[in-house]
Design a protein around this motif. Structure first.
Motif, short mmCIF file in Angstrom:
data_model
loop_
_atom_site.label_atom_id
_atom_site.label_comp_id
_atom_site.label_asym_id
_atom_site.label_seq_id
_atom_site.Cartn_x
_atom_site.Cartn_y
_atom_site.Cartn_z
N ARG A 249 0.83 -1.20 0.00
CA ARG A 249 0.00 0.00 0.00
C ARG A 249 0.87 1.26 0.00
O ARG A 249 0.57 2.25 -0.68
CB ARG A 249 -0.93 -0.02 1.23
CG ARG A 249 -1.98 1.09 1.21
CD ARG A 249 -2.87 1.04 2.42
NE ARG A 249 -3.69 -0.17 2.44
CZ ARG A 249 -3.56 -1.15 3.32
NH1 ARG A 249 -2.64 -1.07 4.26
NH2 ARG A 249 -4.34 -2.21 3.27
N THR A 250 1.97 1.21 0.76
CA THR A 250 2.89 2.35 0.80
C THR A 250 3.51 2.58 -0.58
O THR A 250 3.64 3.71 -1.04
CB THR A 250 4.00 2.12 1.85
OG1 THR A 250 3.40 1.90 3.13
CG2 THR A 250 4.91 3.34 1.93
N LEU A 251 3.92 1.48 -1.24
CA LEU A 251 4.47 1.60 -2.59
C LEU A 251 3.45 2.23 -3.53
O LEU A 251 3.78 3.09 -4.36
CB LEU A 251 4.87 0.22 -3.13
CG LEU A 251 6.10 -0.46 -2.53
CD1 LEU A 251 6.35 -1.80 -3.22
CD2 LEU A 251 7.34 0.41 -2.64
N SER A 252 2.20 1.80 -3.40
CA SER A 252 1.15 2.28 -4.30
C SER A 252 0.80 3.75 -4.04
O SER A 252 0.55 4.51 -4.98
CB SER A 252 -0.09 1.41 -4.14
OG SER A 252 -1.15 1.88 -4.93
N ASN A 253 0.81 4.15 -2.76
CA ASN A 253 0.35 5.49 -2.40
C ASN A 253 1.44 6.56 -2.42
O ASN A 253 1.15 7.75 -2.32
CB ASN A 253 -0.29 5.47 -1.00
CG ASN A 253 -1.57 4.64 -0.97
OD1 ASN A 253 -2.20 4.42 -2.01
ND2 ASN A 253 -1.95 4.17 0.20
N THR A 254 2.70 6.14 -2.51
CA THR A 254 3.80 7.09 -2.54
C THR A 254 4.30 7.20 -3.98
O THR A 254 4.89 6.25 -4.50
CB THR A 254 4.97 6.64 -1.63
OG1 THR A 254 4.45 6.34 -0.33
CG2 THR A 254 6.03 7.73 -1.52
N PRO A 255 4.08 8.34 -4.66
CA PRO A 255 4.38 8.44 -6.10
C PRO A 255 5.79 8.00 -6.49
O PRO A 255 5.96 7.23 -7.43
CB PRO A 255 4.16 9.92 -6.39
CG PRO A 255 3.12 10.33 -5.38
CD PRO A 255 3.44 9.56 -4.14
N SER B 126 12.11 8.67 1.50
CA SER B 126 10.78 8.95 0.95
C SER B 126 9.64 8.63 1.92
O SER B 126 8.53 9.10 1.73
CB SER B 126 10.57 8.18 -0.36
OG SER B 126 11.43 8.66 -1.36
N VAL B 127 9.92 7.81 2.91
CA VAL B 127 8.91 7.47 3.91
C VAL B 127 9.55 7.50 5.29
O VAL B 127 10.77 7.61 5.40
CB VAL B 127 8.30 6.05 3.64
CG1 VAL B 127 7.52 6.03 2.35
CG2 VAL B 127 9.39 4.99 3.64
N SER B 128 8.74 7.38 6.31
CA SER B 128 9.29 7.37 7.67
C SER B 128 10.12 6.11 7.89
O SER B 128 9.94 5.09 7.21
CB SER B 128 8.15 7.43 8.70
OG SER B 128 7.40 6.24 8.67
N LYS B 129 11.04 6.17 8.85
CA LYS B 129 11.88 5.01 9.15
C LYS B 129 11.05 3.81 9.55
O LYS B 129 11.41 2.66 9.26
CB LYS B 129 12.86 5.36 10.27
CG LYS B 129 13.89 6.44 9.89
CD LYS B 129 14.73 6.82 11.09
CE LYS B 129 15.70 7.95 10.75
NZ LYS B 129 16.48 8.39 11.93
N GLU B 130 9.94 4.06 10.23
CA GLU B 130 9.09 2.96 10.69
C GLU B 130 8.44 2.20 9.54
O GLU B 130 8.07 1.04 9.69
CB GLU B 130 8.00 3.49 11.63
CG GLU B 130 8.51 3.99 12.98
CD GLU B 130 9.15 5.36 12.89
OE1 GLU B 130 9.87 5.74 13.84
OE2 GLU B 130 8.96 6.05 11.87
N GLN B 131 8.28 2.86 8.40
CA GLN B 131 7.65 2.22 7.24
C GLN B 131 8.66 1.52 6.33
O GLN B 131 8.27 0.74 5.47
CB GLN B 131 6.90 3.28 6.41
CG GLN B 131 5.68 3.87 7.08
CD GLN B 131 5.06 4.96 6.22
OE1 GLN B 131 5.65 6.03 6.04
NE2 GLN B 131 3.90 4.69 5.67
N LEU B 132 9.94 1.80 6.53
CA LEU B 132 10.96 1.31 5.61
C LEU B 132 11.02 -0.21 5.51
O LEU B 132 11.20 -0.76 4.43
CB LEU B 132 12.34 1.84 6.01
CG LEU B 132 12.78 3.17 5.38
CD1 LEU B 132 14.17 3.55 5.88
CD2 LEU B 132 12.76 3.08 3.87
N SER B 133 10.88 -0.89 6.65
CA SER B 133 11.03 -2.35 6.62
C SER B 133 9.98 -3.00 5.72
O SER B 133 10.30 -3.91 4.95
CB SER B 133 10.95 -2.92 8.04
OG SER B 133 9.73 -2.54 8.66
#
Length: 403
Positions: free
Chosen positions: A208-214, A334-341
């Motif tokens: 979802r993060t991949l899809s929502n982050t351009p 491009s995203v927060s550290k918590e989302q990176l994993s």
């Protein structure tokens, strides 16, 4: 950049683990081939590893939610160590009748190894200041490529003076050292909230993060296309190219493969040396690297002179790495550290899943259309990548500058 204690420990622990991974695979492939005299049985080892790592990439987000990243990385390495010693004892009584049990063990080892690389990439921004990420990624990539380039030769050489089982015990010692070093890492807080999500929701989070982050959506497409393009450089296809297209001996396979690794190392060294310049021109380097890779791959496909092929292989590796390291920095900022994993595990799933399928497809196309055609296809895929990179240059720049 002065390496801090945690990043140094992370590099050292992962490097020892990576050295051990290559050496134990060399030992296992040798054991199976000697036992069965079957190239197919031996080739099933990398297939088993890739399949297990693909499954691991899908399931790792469930573990990331419940465990601290430092202990998840150290715990996976400790589990790999235990499994490796089990493998060592299994080799004592190995016969043609029971050798297939080895695949179960190496599958488990690969499963726990599958979460190591995305976690290492996720931990880097925790241990390294943002302005030093280019250098940190460059150093990590340089060490990884040197290990990949050198350890297959070292492993083959070690088998001349020791048995496969002794090589496994040597790897066991490396794994123990890696486990201890990774346990010394400082713990990080990788959880934004104490609320636990459902299993399916957690697995879907990275996608979802991949899809929502351009910018990540573009990078996911780039990874998809580049992974397919990279399958032409696997041993089986490159070996055929050397024999059928260049009409030279098998030693040239090793030369061309080594030149590609040397290019990767030189690309990493460039990014380390000129990190400030690369950091200011990230989008440009991503485009130039992808366009040059396309151009030199096409030239490689039509060339028939071995020495020129050697040089072109080096350039493909060089510009591929000059693109890859800035791209890693874009992901990490491009995203927060918590989302990176979860982002890295999703990208890892794309890489391992597509590479396995792509290798089979390219092998079939090579038989049907000819070995040069698959390199042309690879080049055209990289042309699409360079188009994506060019059209989205402002997007890459904006993401980096906003951090």
């Amino acid at each position: 950049m002065k390496l801090n204690r945690n990043f140094s420990l992370l590099l050292l622990g992962q490097s020892l683990a990576n050295i051990g991974d290559v050496l134990y695979i060399v030992g296992v492939i040798s054991t199976i081939f000697v036992l069965t005299d079957s190239a197919f049985a031996a080739s099933f080892v990398p297939f088993t590893i890739a399949s297990s790592m693909f499954i691991s990439s899908l399931l790792t987000p469930l573990l990331v939610e419940k465990f601290n990243l430092k202990w998840l990385l150290a715990g996976s390495q400790i589990t790999k160590t235990i499994l490796l010693f089990i493998l060592g004892f299994m080799l004592i009584g190995l016969t043609v009748a029971n050798y297939y049990f080895i695949f179960f063990i190496i599958g488990l080892i690969a499963f726990f190894d599958g979460c190591a690389n995305p976690i290492r990439q996720t931990l880097t921004p925790y241990y390294v200041k943002p302005e030093h990420l280019i250098q940190a990624n460059g150093i990590a990539e340089t060490i990884t490529q040197i290990i990949q380039a050198g350890m297959w030769f070292v492993g083959s050489s070690l088998l001349m003076i020791m048995s496969s089982q002794q090589l496994i015990w040597l790897v066991g010692c490396l794994f123990v050292m890696a486990s201890i070093i990774l346990c010394l890492l400082e713990s990080v807080n990788n959880h934004e909230t104490t609320e636990l999500k459902g299993k399916l929701e957690k697995i879907k989070e990275g996608w979802r993060t991949l899809s929502n982050t351009p910018v990540l959506r573009r990078i996911a497409w780039i990874e998809f296309l580049e992974t397919i393009a990279a399958t032409v450089w696997i041993a089986a296809i490159l070996y055929v190219f050397v024999n059928d297209a260049l009409n030279v001996g098998e030693k040239w396979w090793g030369f061309i493969n080594g030149a590609n690794f040397l290019g990767l190392i030189l690309g990493s060294a460039y990014c380390i040396k000129f990190s400030s310049f690369v950091g200011r021109k990230i989008a440009t380097f991503i485009f130039v690297g992808s366009f040059a890779s396309f151009l030199f791959t096409i030239l490689f496909s039509i060339n028939s002179i071995p020495m020129i092929s050697l040089f072109l292989s080096l350039l493909v590796g060089l510009f591929g790495q000059i693109k890859q390291i800035p791209q890693q920095t874009v992901i990490q900022t491009s995203v927060s550290k918590e989302q990176l994993s979860t982002v890295y595990t999703s990208l890892g799933a794309i890489g391992t899943g597509i590479f396995g399928v792509g290798s089979l497809v390219m092998g079939v196309l090579a038989d049907l259309l000819g070995i040069r055609i698959v390199f042309v296809i690879s080049g055209l895929l990289l042309a699409i990548v360079s188009t994506i990179a060019y059209k989205n240059k402002p997007l890459f720049v904006r993401n980096v500058l906003e951090q």
